[in-house]
Design a protein around this motif. Structure first.
Motif, PDB file in Angstrom:
ATOM      1  N   GLY A   7      -9.534   1.256  11.507  1.00 41.11           N
ATOM      2  CA  GLY A   7     -10.533   1.732  10.561  1.00 41.11           C
ATOM      3  C   GLY A   7     -10.034   2.948   9.806  1.00 41.11           C
ATOM      4  O   GLY A   7     -10.020   4.061  10.340  1.00 41.11           O
ATOM      5  N   LEU A   8      -9.591   2.740   8.569  1.00 39.05           N
ATOM      6  CA  LEU A   8      -9.074   3.855   7.776  1.00 39.05           C
ATOM      7  C   LEU A   8     -10.209   4.781   7.383  1.00 39.05           C
ATOM      8  O   LEU A   8     -11.303   4.346   7.035  1.00 39.05           O
ATOM      9  CB  LEU A   8      -8.358   3.323   6.529  1.00 39.05           C
ATOM     10  N   GLN A  10      -5.871  -1.468  11.748  1.00 37.71           N
ATOM     11  CA  GLN A  10      -5.329  -0.125  11.908  1.00 37.71           C
ATOM     12  C   GLN A  10      -6.360   0.861  12.444  1.00 37.71           C
ATOM     13  O   GLN A  10      -6.172   2.072  12.353  1.00 37.71           O
ATOM     14  CB  GLN A  10      -4.772   0.368  10.570  1.00 37.71           C
ATOM     15  N   THR A  22       0.828  -1.210   0.000  1.00 40.33           N
ATOM     16  CA  THR A  22       0.000   0.000   0.000  1.00 40.33           C
ATOM     17  C   THR A  22       0.862   1.260   0.000  1.00 40.33           C
ATOM     18  O   THR A  22       0.534   2.250  -0.669  1.00 40.33           O
ATOM     19  CB  THR A  22      -0.940   0.002   1.210  1.00 40.33           C
ATOM     20  N   LEU A  40      -7.763  -6.510   2.642  1.00 43.32           N
ATOM     21  CA  LEU A  40      -7.738  -5.053   2.778  1.00 43.32           C
ATOM     22  C   LEU A  40      -8.675  -4.598   3.898  1.00 43.32           C
ATOM     23  O   LEU A  40      -8.344  -3.675   4.656  1.00 43.32           O
ATOM     24  CB  LEU A  40      -8.126  -4.399   1.452  1.00 43.32           C
ATOM     25  N   SER A  46      -7.531  -2.700   7.313  1.00 45.75           N
ATOM     26  CA  SER A  46      -8.135  -1.445   7.761  1.00 45.75           C
ATOM     27  C   SER A  46      -8.632  -1.557   9.200  1.00 45.75           C
ATOM     28  O   SER A  46      -8.416  -0.662  10.022  1.00 45.75           O
ATOM     29  CB  SER A  46      -9.287  -1.059   6.834  1.00 45.75           C
ATOM     30  N   ARG A  47      -9.267  -2.688   9.527  1.00 43.67           N
ATOM     31  CA  ARG A  47      -9.780  -2.881  10.893  1.00 43.67           C
ATOM     32  C   ARG A  47      -8.639  -2.907  11.906  1.00 43.67           C
ATOM     33  O   ARG A  47      -8.734  -2.295  12.973  1.00 43.67           O
ATOM     34  CB  ARG A  47     -10.573  -4.198  10.952  1.00 43.67           C
ATOM     35  N   THR A  69      -5.421   9.597   7.635  1.00 42.45           N
ATOM     36  CA  THR A  69      -6.373   8.485   7.480  1.00 42.45           C
ATOM     37  C   THR A  69      -6.333   7.481   8.625  1.00 42.45           C
ATOM     38  O   THR A  69      -7.153   6.555   8.630  1.00 42.45           O
ATOM     39  CB  THR A  69      -6.128   7.720   6.156  1.00 42.45           C
ATOM     40  N   ILE A  70      -5.407   7.604   9.573  1.00 45.10           N
ATOM     41  CA  ILE A  70      -5.354   6.649  10.689  1.00 45.10           C
ATOM     42  C   ILE A  70      -5.404   7.408  12.011  1.00 45.10           C
ATOM     43  O   ILE A  70      -5.143   8.615  12.052  1.00 45.10           O
ATOM     44  CB  ILE A  70      -4.089   5.766  10.636  1.00 45.10           C
TER      45      ILE A  70
END
Length: 505
Positions: A253-254, A251, A193, A244, A248-249, A329-330
């Motif tokens: 939730g992006l 991290q 990514t 993916l 995201s979860r 985003t995080i």
């Protein structure tokens, strides 16, 4: 007599600089870059110290290829690049010191190659300054000899962007295209990514300018490094979309999250800021972070005036897209996340510093040059102070893991064995045990499987200071190791020792 002297001078001029020095100008330009890389390697060995134990994430990557401990759970966001990078040493040796030396030398060689990719695009003095700036950041020195991916993404970004600019020039050979592909592959190999984010500006330029070979090199490199991650998504994570989503979860939730303040808090030496609470570091520690965009803007202005805008705009654009997901985003931060951005920003920043210190005719500007020198000296002192503090703190915490593992051995938890619960992954590596969790980001087993494993091997449940033991461990024998609660499955005939004393019936 005069004619003979003139002939000698003329002959020397025809032979060029190499005749007197024994080396070509190209080779002499490489020497300062090699010196920076060598100093970087030496600084890692002296300041970070090879004896520092492996960190949490390192134990995950190294355990995939070592025979010292079973492979730890490999969560969705991770990629196999680091494991393959350390395999030449970790596959046959459990020596952390040897692994550190190997990675320090390898990271120094990689920095040299990355700086060489920019020869001819910036003067040698700018490349040396950029390399020295990036190499003396505490986060670069700290992670250079560690089995972590972000430094290698930074190296790949430098190689890819530099070779991209060389490949789009007239008379560029196939070597530049291979460099673009290799840099993109290295990034995707380490963090797919991140590779996509870094190369967005390069892909856009190649598409707009209709540079088919450049586009092919970029896409081919990304595919070469990223396809294994995609294949693994289908073989082990339920498909690419599921992997993916899981990433995201894990991290948090992006989405739209402002992590700028979190990154600032992490600059004081916090390896992971999650949750990122507490006070900001001293203003002196974060001052360089605010100076970066200002100096980068000055570097861009210098480039525009000199008619070489693309050489500066490309690394700036790639740095911006590399940093964007980790700033906006995080919901947490780690200073290593921004290493690719720092490496790319170092070039225009170094160009700006030289412009401030020297006039267009090459003469030094006394007062600005003195201020730049003082600022750089202060910056170096701050970075080294944070590095020493960070190394000491991490060395102590990793020694605690080693001591806990030794205490578990004395309690009868020896390979083959299983650890579950609090810090089970790093402690499992240090103890030579498998690790498991029934919930959280590293969930990879169930209570039923754990109880079944206890019939075949030693099993211990680890509970942190504020934690509660799982219900199925109520009949297990409790012990305490420092501030850690340990419950051992009843099949073990554990014998209390000084480091692990009974903690009640």
């Amino acid at each position: 007599m005069a004619d003979g002297a003139n002939a000698t001078v003329a002959g020397a001029r025809r032979r060029g600089p190499a005749a007197g020095s024994g080396a070509s100008p190209r080779a002499r330009g490489d020497r300062p870059l090699a010196a920076v890389a060598a100093a970087f390697t030496l600084a890692q060995l002296v300041l970070v110290r090879p004896g520092m134990g492996l960190g949490w994430d390192e134990t995950v990557y190294v355990s995939q290829v070592t025979s010292h401990a079973p492979a730890a759970f490999f969560s969705a966001p991770r990629s196999r690049g680091v494991s393959l990078l350390v395999a030449p040493v970790a596959s046959w040796s459990s020596s952390t010191a040897l692994l550190r030396v190997y990675l320090a030398v390898l990271s120094g060689l990689a920095l040299h190659l990355a700086l060489r990719a920019w020869r001819g695009l910036f003067p040698t003095r700018v490349l040396v300054t950029a390399g020295a700036f990036f190499a003396t950041l505490w986060v670069t020195l700290f992670y250079g000899p560690q089995a972590m991916p972000n430094y290698w993404v930074a190296i790949g970004a430098l190689i890819c962007a530099g070779c991209f600019l060389r490949a789009r020039g007239r008379g560029a050979g196939p070597a530049a295209l291979w460099g673009v592909a290799a840099g993109a592959a290295l990034m995707a190999w380490m963090r797919p990514t991140d590779a996509v984010w870094v190369t967005v500006p390069l892909l856009a330029v190649a598409l707009v300018r209709r540079r088919g070979w450049l586009l092919l090199a970029l896409v081919g490199g990304l595919a070469a490094g990223g396809v294994p991650w995609v294949i693994e998504a289908y073989t082990g994570y339920g498909g690419l979309a599921q992997r993916l989503a899981d990433a995201s979860r894990i991290q948090g939730g992006l989405g739209r999250h402002i992590a700028v303040d979190d990154q600032l808090r992490s600059l004081g030496g916090r390896a992971l800021c999650r949750p990122c609470t507490g006070p900001m570091p001293h203003p002196v520690i974060v001052l360089w972070w605010f100076a970066l965009p200002v100096l980068a803007a000055v570097g861009l202005a210098v480039a525009v005036r000199a008619g070489r805008t693309a050489r500066t705009l490309v690394p700036l654009a790639c740095a911006a897209t590399a940093a964007l997901p980790y700033l906006f985003t995080i919901e947490y931060a780690a200073p290593r996340f921004l290493q690719p951005a720092y490496a790319l920003l170092a070039l225009p920043v170094a160009d700006a510093l030289w412009h401030l210190a020297r006039a267009g005719d090459g003469r030094w500007r006394p007062w600005p040059a003195a201020l730049v020198a003082v600022a750089l000296a202060g910056h170096l002192a701050v970075q080294l102070a944070v590095l020493v503090h960070t190394v000491d703190r991490n060395t102590d915490s990793r020694r605690d893991w080693a001591r806990t593992a030794a205490a578990l051995h004395r309690l009868g938890i020896r390979p083959p064995c299983l650890l579950i619960g609090h810090e089970a992954i790093p402690l499992g590596y240090y103890a030579g045990c498998s690790s498991g969790n029934t919930h959280g980001n590293n969930a990879n087993t169930t209570a039923a499987r754990i109880v079944d494993a206890a019939r075949r091997m030693p099993v211990a449940a680890l509970v942190g200071p504020d934690g509660t033991p799982p219900g199925y461990t109520r009949s297990w024998t409790p012990y305490r190791i420092s501030d850690l609660q340990v419950r051992i499955a009843p099949r073990q005939e554990a014998r209390p020792v000084p480091d692990g004393t009974p903690d009640g019936p």
